[in-house]
Write a protein that holds these residues in place. Sequence first.
Motif, PDB file in Angstrom:
ATOM      1  N   MET A 269      36.911  65.974  12.495  1.00 16.87           N
ATOM      2  CA  MET A 269      35.902  65.243  11.734  1.00 16.87           C
ATOM      3  C   MET A 269      35.789  63.812  12.260  1.00 16.87           C
ATOM      4  O   MET A 269      34.675  63.286  12.432  1.00 16.87           O
ATOM      5  CB  MET A 269      36.264  65.247  10.245  1.00 16.87           C
ATOM      6  N   THR A 270      36.929  63.182  12.539  1.00 19.01           N
ATOM      7  CA  THR A 270      36.915  61.835  13.099  1.00 19.01           C
ATOM      8  C   THR A 270      36.246  61.820  14.464  1.00 19.01           C
ATOM      9  O   THR A 270      35.472  60.906  14.787  1.00 19.01           O
ATOM     10  CB  THR A 270      38.356  61.308  13.201  1.00 19.01           C
ATOM     11  N   LEU A 271      36.519  62.857  15.266  1.00 20.96           N
ATOM     12  CA  LEU A 271      35.905  62.955  16.593  1.00 20.96           C
ATOM     13  C   LEU A 271      34.385  63.073  16.495  1.00 20.96           C
ATOM     14  O   LEU A 271      33.652  62.394  17.231  1.00 20.96           O
ATOM     15  CB  LEU A 271      36.488  64.167  17.331  1.00 20.96           C
ATOM     16  N   CYS A 272      33.905  63.892  15.586  1.00 18.28           N
ATOM     17  CA  CYS A 272      32.455  64.059  15.418  1.00 18.28           C
ATOM     18  C   CYS A 272      31.812  62.777  14.893  1.00 18.28           C
ATOM     19  O   CYS A 272      30.702  62.415  15.314  1.00 18.28           O
ATOM     20  CB  CYS A 272      32.176  65.231  14.470  1.00 18.28           C
ATOM     21  N   ARG A 273      32.485  62.114  13.988  1.00 13.96           N
ATOM     22  CA  ARG A 273      31.931  60.876  13.437  1.00 13.96           C
ATOM     23  C   ARG A 273      31.830  59.803  14.520  1.00 13.96           C
ATOM     24  O   ARG A 273      30.834  59.071  14.596  1.00 13.96           O
ATOM     25  CB  ARG A 273      32.786  60.394  12.271  1.00 13.96           C
ATOM     26  N   ALA A 274      32.832  59.747  15.375  1.00 14.10           N
ATOM     27  CA  ALA A 274      32.799  58.763  16.461  1.00 14.10           C
ATOM     28  C   ALA A 274      31.683  59.056  17.455  1.00 14.10           C
ATOM     29  O   ALA A 274      31.079  58.138  18.022  1.00 14.10           O
ATOM     30  CB  ALA A 274      34.151  58.738  17.177  1.00 14.10           C
ATOM     31  N   ALA A 275      31.389  60.342  17.658  1.00 14.17           N
ATOM     32  CA  ALA A 275      30.321  60.730  18.588  1.00 14.17           C
ATOM     33  C   ALA A 275      28.958  60.773  17.913  1.00 14.17           C
ATOM     34  O   ALA A 275      27.957  61.067  18.573  1.00 14.17           O
ATOM     35  CB  ALA A 275      30.630  62.091  19.198  1.00 14.17           C
ATOM     36  N   ARG A 276      28.926  60.509  16.607  1.00 17.80           N
ATOM     37  CA  ARG A 276      27.686  60.511  15.832  1.00 17.80           C
ATOM     38  C   ARG A 276      26.970  61.875  15.877  1.00 17.80           C
ATOM     39  O   ARG A 276      25.769  61.966  16.082  1.00 17.80           O
ATOM     40  CB  ARG A 276      26.741  59.410  16.304  1.00 17.80           C
ATOM     41  N   VAL A 277      27.763  62.933  15.693  1.00 19.46           N
ATOM     42  CA  VAL A 277      27.202  64.287  15.597  1.00 19.46           C
ATOM     43  C   VAL A 277      27.693  64.910  14.297  1.00 19.46           C
ATOM     44  O   VAL A 277      28.713  64.494  13.726  1.00 19.46           O
ATOM     45  CB  VAL A 277      27.614  65.162  16.801  1.00 19.46           C
ATOM     46  N   ILE A 280      30.898  70.155  15.720  1.00 18.62           N
ATOM     47  CA  ILE A 280      31.458  70.173  17.074  1.00 18.62           C
ATOM     48  C   ILE A 280      30.464  70.709  18.097  1.00 18.62           C
ATOM     49  O   ILE A 280      30.604  70.456  19.294  1.00 18.62           O
ATOM     50  CB  ILE A 280      32.761  70.996  17.134  1.00 18.62           C
ATOM     51  N   TRP A 281      29.449  71.444  17.642  1.00 15.87           N
ATOM     52  CA  TRP A 281      28.471  72.011  18.571  1.00 15.87           C
ATOM     53  C   TRP A 281      27.540  70.933  19.115  1.00 15.87           C
ATOM     54  O   TRP A 281      26.825  71.162  20.095  1.00 15.87           O
ATOM     55  CB  TRP A 281      27.685  73.127  17.898  1.00 15.87           C
ATOM     56  N   GLY A 282      27.545  69.761  18.504  1.00 13.81           N
ATOM     57  CA  GLY A 282      26.764  68.656  19.031  1.00 13.81           C
ATOM     58  C   GLY A 282      27.499  67.852  20.081  1.00 13.81           C
ATOM     59  O   GLY A 282      26.916  66.949  20.696  1.00 13.81           O
ATOM     60  N   LEU A 283      28.773  68.155  20.312  1.00 13.49           N
ATOM     61  CA  LEU A 283      29.563  67.456  21.313  1.00 13.49           C
ATOM     62  C   LEU A 283      29.283  68.012  22.707  1.00 13.49           C
ATOM     63  O   LEU A 283      28.839  69.159  22.860  1.00 13.49           O
ATOM     64  CB  LEU A 283      31.056  67.590  21.006  1.00 13.49           C
ATOM     65  N   ALA A 284      29.558  67.229  23.704  1.00 16.24           N
ATOM     66  CA  ALA A 284      29.444  67.706  25.079  1.00 16.24           C
ATOM     67  C   ALA A 284      30.480  68.798  25.325  1.00 16.24           C
ATOM     68  O   ALA A 284      31.525  68.865  24.658  1.00 16.24           O
ATOM     69  CB  ALA A 284      29.656  66.550  26.064  1.00 16.24           C
ATOM     70  N   ALA A 330      31.638  73.612  10.205  1.00 20.24           N
ATOM     71  CA  ALA A 330      31.093  72.569  11.077  1.00 20.24           C
ATOM     72  C   ALA A 330      32.100  72.092  12.102  1.00 20.24           C
ATOM     73  O   ALA A 330      31.710  71.532  13.137  1.00 20.24           O
ATOM     74  CB  ALA A 330      30.631  71.383  10.228  1.00 20.24           C
ATOM     75  N   LEU A 331      33.385  72.347  11.845  1.00 19.67           N
ATOM     76  CA  LEU A 331      34.427  71.814  12.720  1.00 19.67           C
ATOM     77  C   LEU A 331      35.105  72.891  13.554  1.00 19.67           C
ATOM     78  O   LEU A 331      36.152  72.651  14.158  1.00 19.67           O
ATOM     79  CB  LEU A 331      35.464  71.072  11.873  1.00 19.67           C
TER      80      LEU A 331
END
Length: 440
Positions: A269-277, A280-284, A330-331
């Motif tokens: 969740m912290t990782l997604c918030r930092a990437a503003r997604v 996890i599917w919105g991450l590279a 979501a995660l």
Amino acid sequence: MSELASAASAGAHWPSWVLVVAAVLVSGLLLAGPALRRRYPVAWWLLCGFPFVAFRVVQTWRPLMAGCGLAVSRRPALTVVSGLVGKGAPPSQPRVPRRGLIRPTSGGFVLLVRLLPGQVPEHFVKAAPAMAENWQVHAVRVTSWKPGVVRIVASAADPLADPRIPKQRGPGRLLRVTVGALETGAAWIVDLRRIPHWLIVGATRSGKSTLINALVAGLAPQSVALLGIDCKGGMELSLYEPRLSALATNREQAVRLLAALVDLTLDRMTLCRAARVRNIWGLADKERPVPIVVIVDEIAELFLVASRSEKDEAHAAGTALIRLAQLGAALGVFLVVAGQRVGSDLGPGVTALRAQLGGRVCHRVADPGTAEMALGDLNPDALKAAQAIAPEQAGTAVLASGDGWERARSHLITEAEAEAVAAEYAHLTPVLSELHVEAL
């Protein structure tokens, strides 16, 4: 003149040639029918079965609708009687619901029917057994298609008697597994991206373990992490241990593993918030963490308590599962929860967890309370269908979600086959250091 005579003679003989060719084709189909039906059932149905059944539907539509009480008189009864007595006129034909084209499927047919004023889909649902008997097909299901229109799906034979699924080449789409066949003849697909969490219930030898085998065999070649929680000493899930990133075999280990999973989801969740997604599917691709599928076998073992300490463990396990169900989709954390018996008597945590498991599969169960827990809050008709599963119908189940319900049967994957698949793809097992696997 002779040319005209010869042309007329050829024209006279042309229909006879057509009849001969047609007779030869029909004879060939009749002779080759049994072998064609056995080896190529879909081709046999489209060439031989469907035309005859479609003709029967067309011929019997009006009397069938009248016999089922689905026809409406065009004129009031008093006017018709007056016409008969005074003028000797025959009564007018009643209005029947208008049907659309009869479209074949791989093992049956589908047609849409427009309702007459005053009719509701339930009227056609009650008439479904009569339709199946009249058309001489295995089963007919009626569902609402849109306001004023119902969809009739007929199965010529029982597709669950010998479910066939296509052989899958390669890992397939991520988190999507074909596990069996639906009653409509279509493939039964479990897609965790669409419905992330599942509840699977069934008595001993009902097919619950076979379904889990098929699910694991389909997920093993994919780039996912599989975790197991089997509080019966690992007797069931230890078969897949080479492909499992972690396996908890008692409640104490399960509580530690679930707590570590909750921490993992918070980190993601912290990782997604930092990437503003938003997930996890919105991450590279390089940044996206591996999806995790958690298989919990015999959920009752997590919630049954005999002492104060066990009560605290059961509460901690239930709370962690509920949090994972709420946050996991979501995660990238997905739950498959299975059990022979699932009821409210196991505690309020079970009911709260059930509410988060959107996909439900109910095999034959030993008590009605388990079927009620699995399907009762989604669809009463699905509950009735599940309670009608006979002991000899191993593997047959009713699956339900917010989209509706269907009867299905899982493909037979033996324990030996599932164990071999797990060993074959053991090299794909991710190491999840954040779960502290060494502590289990």
